[in-house]
Design a protein around this motif. Sequence first.
Motif, PDB file in Angstrom:
ATOM      1  N   PHE A  30       4.735 -14.673  69.285  1.00  0.00           N
ATOM      2  CA  PHE A  30       4.374 -13.952  68.061  1.00  0.00           C
ATOM      3  C   PHE A  30       3.378 -12.833  68.359  1.00  0.00           C
ATOM      4  O   PHE A  30       3.465 -11.738  67.809  1.00  0.00           O
ATOM      5  CB  PHE A  30       3.781 -14.902  67.024  1.00  0.00           C
ATOM      6  CG  PHE A  30       4.764 -15.840  66.382  1.00  0.00           C
ATOM      7  CD1 PHE A  30       6.123 -15.558  66.365  1.00  0.00           C
ATOM      8  CD2 PHE A  30       4.332 -17.020  65.786  1.00  0.00           C
ATOM      9  CE1 PHE A  30       7.031 -16.423  65.768  1.00  0.00           C
ATOM     10  CE2 PHE A  30       5.225 -17.890  65.182  1.00  0.00           C
ATOM     11  CZ  PHE A  30       6.584 -17.589  65.179  1.00  0.00           C
ATOM     12  N   MET A  31       2.411 -13.134  69.217  1.00  0.00           N
ATOM     13  CA  MET A  31       1.405 -12.129  69.535  1.00  0.00           C
ATOM     14  C   MET A  31       2.014 -10.978  70.338  1.00  0.00           C
ATOM     15  O   MET A  31       1.607  -9.828  70.195  1.00  0.00           O
ATOM     16  CB  MET A  31       0.252 -12.761  70.328  1.00  0.00           C
ATOM     17  CG  MET A  31      -0.560 -13.789  69.564  1.00  0.00           C
ATOM     18  SD  MET A  31      -1.196 -13.210  67.973  1.00  0.00           S
ATOM     19  CE  MET A  31      -2.116 -11.777  68.480  1.00  0.00           C
ATOM     20  N   GLY A  34       5.435  -9.907  67.603  1.00  0.00           N
ATOM     21  CA  GLY A  34       5.403  -9.987  66.149  1.00  0.00           C
ATOM     22  C   GLY A  34       6.269 -11.120  65.648  1.00  0.00           C
ATOM     23  O   GLY A  34       7.214 -11.560  66.322  1.00  0.00           O
ATOM     24  N   TYR A  35       5.958 -11.575  64.457  1.00  0.00           N
ATOM     25  CA  TYR A  35       6.658 -12.723  63.885  1.00  0.00           C
ATOM     26  C   TYR A  35       8.162 -12.457  63.740  1.00  0.00           C
ATOM     27  O   TYR A  35       9.002 -13.287  64.113  1.00  0.00           O
ATOM     28  CB  TYR A  35       6.037 -13.045  62.531  1.00  0.00           C
ATOM     29  CG  TYR A  35       6.714 -14.153  61.768  1.00  0.00           C
ATOM     30  CD1 TYR A  35       6.447 -15.483  62.055  1.00  0.00           C
ATOM     31  CD2 TYR A  35       7.610 -13.862  60.742  1.00  0.00           C
ATOM     32  CE1 TYR A  35       7.058 -16.503  61.344  1.00  0.00           C
ATOM     33  CE2 TYR A  35       8.219 -14.875  60.031  1.00  0.00           C
ATOM     34  CZ  TYR A  35       7.946 -16.194  60.334  1.00  0.00           C
ATOM     35  OH  TYR A  35       8.553 -17.193  59.629  1.00  0.00           O
ATOM     36  N   LEU A 116      -2.184 -11.017  64.170  1.00  0.00           N
ATOM     37  CA  LEU A 116      -0.907 -11.318  63.546  1.00  0.00           C
ATOM     38  C   LEU A 116      -0.939 -11.203  62.026  1.00  0.00           C
ATOM     39  O   LEU A 116      -0.127 -10.526  61.416  1.00  0.00           O
ATOM     40  CB  LEU A 116      -0.457 -12.730  63.939  1.00  0.00           C
ATOM     41  CG  LEU A 116       0.964 -13.128  63.528  1.00  0.00           C
ATOM     42  CD1 LEU A 116       1.971 -12.173  64.114  1.00  0.00           C
ATOM     43  CD2 LEU A 116       1.259 -14.543  63.996  1.00  0.00           C
TER      44      LEU A 116
END
Length: 207
Positions: A30-31, A34-35, A116
Motif C-alpha cells: 500500500f505504501m 497506493g491502496y 496513506l
Amino acid sequence: MTSRKYNSPRRTNSAAATRDAILSSAHTLFMARGYAGVTIGEIAEAGKVAVPTVYSSVGNKPKILTALLEPALTDPAIADNLAAVEASDDPCTVVELTAEGTRLTHERHWELVYGLFYRNPPGEPAVQAVLDRGADDYVQALTRVANRLVALDALRADVSPEEAIDLLLFYLGPHAWITLVGERAWPFDRAQAWIAHSACQALLKES
C-alpha cells in the motif's frame, strides 16, 4: 460425556504469524503503490500465503486497511496521556501534555496515517467509517482536556467551554500535524513546541 474444544497454542501462534505476515505485506505494498494499486492476489503472494488464506485470516481489502489503522486508534499512549492531563493542576502543563500526547500518537503511526490516509485516501466507505470513529474519539479526548481546563478555571474570559474544544482541535487536531510536519516538513519537536505555545496563548488566561 461432554466434549471439550481443544485450542492448540501452536495453531494459535501460527494463525497470528500468518495474519501478521499478511498485514505486513499489505502495508508495504500500500505504501509503495497506493491502496487502489494493490490486489488481494499480490498481498497473498508477498505474504507467501494463498488468496483464500488472506480472506479467512484478515478479510477483504477494506478489512485489511482497517486492521492496519486500528493500532493508531487504540494506541495506549492516548489513555496514559489523558490520565496525566486529568491529574495535572497547571493549565499550561495540561495543554503541553496534550500536545505531547497527540504528537506521540501521530509520530508512532506517521508513515501510515500521513503516507496513506492523508496523501492518498482510499475512499472506501468501510474505511471511512473507521476514520470517522477515530475523529469522534479524538474530539472526545479533547473534550476531556477542555473539561480539565474549565475545572481549573483557566480559560480566557472570551473562550467558552465549547469554543475551547474547537480551539484544541484547531491547534492539536490531526490537520495541524499534517500541515506542519507533513506539508511544511517541520520536525516533530518544533511542531509540538509551536502547537503547545500557540494553544496556551489562545485558550488560557494570562498568568
